[in-house]
Design a protein around this motif. Sequence first.
Motif, PDB file in Angstrom:
ATOM      1  N   LYS A   1      -8.221 -13.786 -15.362  1.00 10.67           N
ATOM      2  CA  LYS A   1      -7.369 -13.402 -16.012  1.00 10.67           C
ATOM      3  C   LYS A   1      -6.337 -14.622 -16.843  1.00 10.67           C
ATOM      4  CE  LYS A   1      -3.090 -13.241 -14.534  1.00 10.67           C
ATOM      5  NZ  LYS A   1      -1.494 -13.272 -13.866  1.00 10.67           N
TER       6      LYS A   1
ATOM      7  N   PHE B   1      -8.352 -15.445 -20.161  1.00 13.95           N
ATOM      8  CA  PHE B   1      -8.002 -14.370 -21.324  1.00 13.95           C
ATOM      9  C   PHE B   1      -6.703 -14.527 -21.855  1.00 13.95           C
ATOM     10  CE2 PHE B   1     -11.350 -11.738 -19.773  1.00 13.95           C
ATOM     11  CZ  PHE B   1     -12.499 -11.761 -20.544  1.00 13.95           C
TER      12      PHE B   1
ATOM     13  N   PHE C   1      -5.852 -15.654 -25.736  1.00 16.86           N
ATOM     14  CA  PHE C   1      -4.764 -14.872 -26.459  1.00 16.86           C
ATOM     15  C   PHE C   1      -3.783 -15.908 -27.089  1.00 16.86           C
ATOM     16  CE2 PHE C   1      -0.896 -12.590 -26.500  1.00 16.86           C
ATOM     17  CZ  PHE C   1      -1.092 -11.755 -27.556  1.00 16.86           C
TER      18      PHE C   1
END
Length: 55
Positions: free
Chosen positions: A13, A16, A20
């Motif tokens: 998590k 990512f 981003f």
Amino acid sequence: MKIEEPVKQRIIKNVFVSLFIYALPILLMFFTFYFTGQRPWLKKAVKTSQNLKKQ
């Protein structure tokens, strides 16, 4: 040594989220260029007084 499942999920998590956050300014720049129609790479460089002295 095996990684525990909750730790593995948290690492994935975070990867990512980091990608981003890294890509967000670049994406916003391209969306701005698209919607405003700006193409700064097509503009010719303006000659400054320093550039004229070098010639």
